[in-house]
Design an enzyme around this catalytic site. Structure first.
Site, PDB file in Angstrom:
ATOM      1  N   CYS A 188       3.773  12.093 -11.561  1.00  0.00           N
ATOM      2  CA  CYS A 188       3.410  14.117 -11.963  1.00  0.00           C
ATOM      3  C   CYS A 188       3.781  13.897 -13.332  1.00  0.00           C
ATOM      4  CB  CYS A 188       4.124  15.001 -12.008  1.00  0.00           C
ATOM      5  SG  CYS A 188       2.726  16.650 -11.675  1.00  0.00           S
ATOM      6  N   HIS A 189       4.329  14.944 -14.471  1.00  0.00           N
ATOM      7  CA  HIS A 189       4.957  15.012 -15.575  1.00  0.00           C
ATOM      8  C   HIS A 189       5.716  13.929 -16.383  1.00  0.00           C
ATOM      9  CE1 HIS A 189       2.579  18.332 -15.518  1.00  0.00           C
ATOM     10  NE2 HIS A 189       2.165  18.027 -16.729  1.00  0.00           N
TER      11      HIS A 189
END
Length: 178
Positions: free
Chosen positions: A106-107
């Site tokens: 994800c991030h």
């Protein structure tokens, strides 16, 4: 297989921590929660507070030699806080320098960008990081899981919680090769 899970004191997307931990443990490994502070870390379910988890070790008081691999869970605030912590960034970079596998979802690649380890690497992430990855010298792809071996170590990346099953299978498979 002893795997470090590096997180900030808060802002971790809970499922991106707990599912990979469960996968490592189901494969006979040990997951070790490493953070920038001792005590408890606060996980989230998107923007809502979820559970807290006890920190096993503090970054700066541990070394890469103790681990076979590293997992970087996402959440927007988690990697943003980690990339501001010099010891956390150095810890991440040390896994690359040691040739040990790293998995990020994800991030989480924001921390990889800060560690300056993406030049010549191909990876995926949450789509909003696409330009950041390119600016850091990486090639961004929109794939459920990307395993990149074009560097000093294996880099396993994934886009989002919906990709967790494939991400967990890939990271356990790659970590198990060590």
């Amino acid at each position: 297989m002893r795997i470090a899970f590096l997180v900030a004191p808060e802002g971790i997307e809970q499922v991106e921590l707990t599912e990979p931990q469960a996968a490592v443990e189901a494969a006979g490994g040990t997951s070790v929660l490493v953070s920038t502070e001792s005590g408890q870390v606060q996980a989230f379910h998107h923007l809502d507070k979820a559970d807290t988890f006890p920190v096993d070790q503090v970054v700066g008081e541990t070394s890469v030699e103790e681990f076979d691999g590293l997992v970087l869970p996402g959440g927007v605030a988690n990697p943003d806080a980690l990339r501001l912590d010099e010891k956390a960034v150095a810890f991440v970079k040390a896994f690359f320098d040691a040739g040990k596998p790293v998995a990020a979802i994800c991030h989480a690649p924001w921390t990889l960008i800060e560690a300056d380890v993406l030049r010549g690497r191909t990876l995926t992430s949450w789509p909003s990081l696409r330009t950041d990855v390119r600016n850091a010298g990486g090639t961004w792809v929109d794939e459920q899981v990307k395993i990149c071996t074009a560097g000093p170590n294996t880099l396993i990346t994934s886009r989002k919680p919906d990709d967790l099953k494939a991400f967990c299978e890939a990271l356990v498979g790659e970590f198990g090769k060590r």
